[in-house]
Design a protein around this motif. Structure first.
Motif, PDB file in Angstrom:
ATOM      1  N   VAL A 153       0.835  -1.206   0.000  1.00 38.00           N
ATOM      2  CA  VAL A 153       0.000   0.000   0.000  1.00 38.00           C
ATOM      3  C   VAL A 153       0.866   1.252   0.000  1.00 38.00           C
ATOM      4  O   VAL A 153       0.706   2.146  -0.836  1.00 38.00           O
ATOM      5  CB  VAL A 153      -0.947   0.004   1.216  1.00 38.00           C
ATOM      6  N   LEU A 154       1.819   1.309   0.931  1.00 36.26           N
ATOM      7  CA  LEU A 154       2.631   2.506   1.136  1.00 36.26           C
ATOM      8  C   LEU A 154       4.097   2.131   1.241  1.00 36.26           C
ATOM      9  O   LEU A 154       4.454   1.163   1.914  1.00 36.26           O
ATOM     10  CB  LEU A 154       2.182   3.201   2.431  1.00 36.26           C
ATOM     11  N   PHE A 155       4.932   2.897   0.557  1.00 34.80           N
ATOM     12  CA  PHE A 155       6.388   2.726   0.616  1.00 34.80           C
ATOM     13  C   PHE A 155       7.026   4.034   1.068  1.00 34.80           C
ATOM     14  O   PHE A 155       6.362   5.075   1.104  1.00 34.80           O
ATOM     15  CB  PHE A 155       6.953   2.356  -0.760  1.00 34.80           C
ATOM     16  N   LYS A 156       8.311   3.998   1.363  1.00 35.39           N
ATOM     17  CA  LYS A 156       9.006   5.233   1.677  1.00 35.39           C
ATOM     18  C   LYS A 156       9.000   6.134   0.447  1.00 35.39           C
ATOM     19  O   LYS A 156       9.591   5.808  -0.595  1.00 35.39           O
ATOM     20  CB  LYS A 156      10.433   4.969   2.138  1.00 35.39           C
ATOM     21  N   GLU A 157       8.278   7.239   0.557  1.00 38.98           N
ATOM     22  CA  GLU A 157       8.175   8.252  -0.489  1.00 38.98           C
ATOM     23  C   GLU A 157       7.621   7.701  -1.805  1.00 38.98           C
ATOM     24  O   GLU A 157       7.917   8.211  -2.886  1.00 38.98           O
ATOM     25  CB  GLU A 157       9.526   8.954  -0.687  1.00 38.98           C
ATOM     26  N   PHE A 189       6.581   1.947   9.759  1.00 37.90           N
ATOM     27  CA  PHE A 189       5.946   0.901   8.962  1.00 37.90           C
ATOM     28  C   PHE A 189       6.968   0.132   8.136  1.00 37.90           C
ATOM     29  O   PHE A 189       7.977   0.676   7.684  1.00 37.90           O
ATOM     30  CB  PHE A 189       4.818   1.458   8.078  1.00 37.90           C
ATOM     31  N   ILE A 190       6.670  -1.155   8.009  1.00 38.83           N
ATOM     32  CA  ILE A 190       7.467  -2.052   7.171  1.00 38.83           C
ATOM     33  C   ILE A 190       6.716  -2.202   5.852  1.00 38.83           C
ATOM     34  O   ILE A 190       5.612  -2.757   5.822  1.00 38.83           O
ATOM     35  CB  ILE A 190       7.644  -3.421   7.843  1.00 38.83           C
ATOM     36  N   GLU A 195      13.078   0.170   2.308  1.00 34.95           N
ATOM     37  CA  GLU A 195      13.368   0.455   3.705  1.00 34.95           C
ATOM     38  C   GLU A 195      12.156   0.960   4.467  1.00 34.95           C
ATOM     39  O   GLU A 195      11.181   1.436   3.890  1.00 34.95           O
ATOM     40  CB  GLU A 195      14.512   1.461   3.806  1.00 34.95           C
ATOM     41  N   MET A 196      12.240   0.855   5.788  1.00 34.11           N
ATOM     42  CA  MET A 196      11.172   1.324   6.656  1.00 34.11           C
ATOM     43  C   MET A 196      11.092   2.850   6.640  1.00 34.11           C
ATOM     44  O   MET A 196      12.042   3.531   6.269  1.00 34.11           O
ATOM     45  CB  MET A 196      11.400   0.831   8.085  1.00 34.11           C
ATOM     46  N   SER A 197       9.927   3.351   7.049  1.00 41.47           N
ATOM     47  CA  SER A 197       9.735   4.791   7.169  1.00 41.47           C
ATOM     48  C   SER A 197       8.740   5.026   8.295  1.00 41.47           C
ATOM     49  O   SER A 197       8.378   4.104   9.020  1.00 41.47           O
ATOM     50  CB  SER A 197       9.233   5.371   5.841  1.00 41.47           C
ATOM     51  N   THR A 198       8.314   6.277   8.445  1.00 42.99           N
ATOM     52  CA  THR A 198       7.300   6.608   9.436  1.00 42.99           C
ATOM     53  C   THR A 198       6.119   7.283   8.750  1.00 42.99           C
ATOM     54  O   THR A 198       6.262   7.882   7.668  1.00 42.99           O
ATOM     55  CB  THR A 198       7.835   7.549  10.528  1.00 42.99           C
ATOM     56  N   LEU A 205       6.589  14.170   3.044  1.00 44.51           N
ATOM     57  CA  LEU A 205       7.523  14.065   1.928  1.00 44.51           C
ATOM     58  C   LEU A 205       7.130  13.098   0.820  1.00 44.51           C
ATOM     59  O   LEU A 205       7.809  13.033  -0.199  1.00 44.51           O
ATOM     60  CB  LEU A 205       8.915  13.670   2.460  1.00 44.51           C
ATOM     61  N   ASN A 206       6.058  12.336   1.002  1.00 42.89           N
ATOM     62  CA  ASN A 206       5.661  11.411  -0.058  1.00 42.89           C
ATOM     63  C   ASN A 206       4.943  12.197  -1.151  1.00 42.89           C
ATOM     64  O   ASN A 206       3.854  12.720  -0.938  1.00 42.89           O
ATOM     65  CB  ASN A 206       4.742  10.322   0.511  1.00 42.89           C
TER      66      ASN A 206
END
Length: 214
Positions: A153-157, A189-190, A195-198, A205-206
């Protein structure tokens, strides 16, 4: 205490998570996407006992080793939402198209709808229904450790692709805002890859979703 080890599997480097309770040594695996023997070796080295296999969605790089591991360990498969049944039914054909090893069939023991609470020892995980990348995608949130398994669903940026069958871009954006961005900013989140992010980082920043914040 809750422990997590991320094991990248398949040529797509999918983040398979081995999650266990350090006291009971009971474990679950989230998105055992491939490389079943490697996953078994990691589990053996950790000295833990896997009780369940959890799935965020039915894509081959997230589900490819699930059938084999469920058979070897004689354990249930939990999730995803039943709308991803068609992806699991196509697992062998899609794997052949990508040149992946042909996986064993996946037989889901319990489909998830969202809002369920899954447990591992004394740890609880909230299930959130987050369609868009696939129609049956779910994510898992542990409030105690402010930790989210976001699947694709969601990745770093970045965000998940929606150009696969029954993907829906607007639905994915809506899912991110309703299921991910409602969590505390400090939530880590993983993602399914990378890589992980918050959550706070992604809100700011996404580039795919940050414009709607504020």
């Amino acid at each position: 205490m809750l422990q997590v080890k991320i094991v990248p599997v398949t040529p797509f480097a999918q983040n398979c998570s081995i999650v266990w309770d350090s006291k009971s040594k009971e474990a679950i695996i989230i998105d055992a996407g491939g490389d079943a023997q490697r996953i078994q070796q990691e589990v053996q080295a950790l000295g833990i006992q896997v009780k369940q296999l959890w799935l965020t969605h039915g894509h081959l790089d997230h589900a490819g080793a699930v059938g084999e591991l469920a058979r070897v360990w004689n354990i249930p498969v939990i999730g995803p939402h039943k709308e991803d049944q068609f992806w699991l039914d196509m697992l062998q054909d899609v794997s052949a198209q990508y040149g992946f090893p042909i996986p064993e069939p996946v037989h889901v023991s319990t489909w998830l709808e969202g809002n369920e609470v899954l447990t591992l020892g004394q740890h609880q995980f909230e299930v959130r229904f987050a369609p868009g990348h696939t129609p049956g995608h779910v994510i898992f949130y542990n409030a105690e450790h402010n930790l989210l398994w976001a699947g694709d669903v969601l990745f770093k940026e970045s965000i998940g692709r929606t150009d696969f069958p029954r993907g829906n871009h607007q639905q994915l954006i809506d899912s991110i805002h309703s299921t991910c961005f409602t969590l505390p900013d400090e939530t880590q989140f993983i993602p399914g890859h990378g890589e992980m992010s918050t959550i706070g980082h992604e809100k700011k920043l996404n580039p795919f979703v940050s414009g709607r914040i504020g």
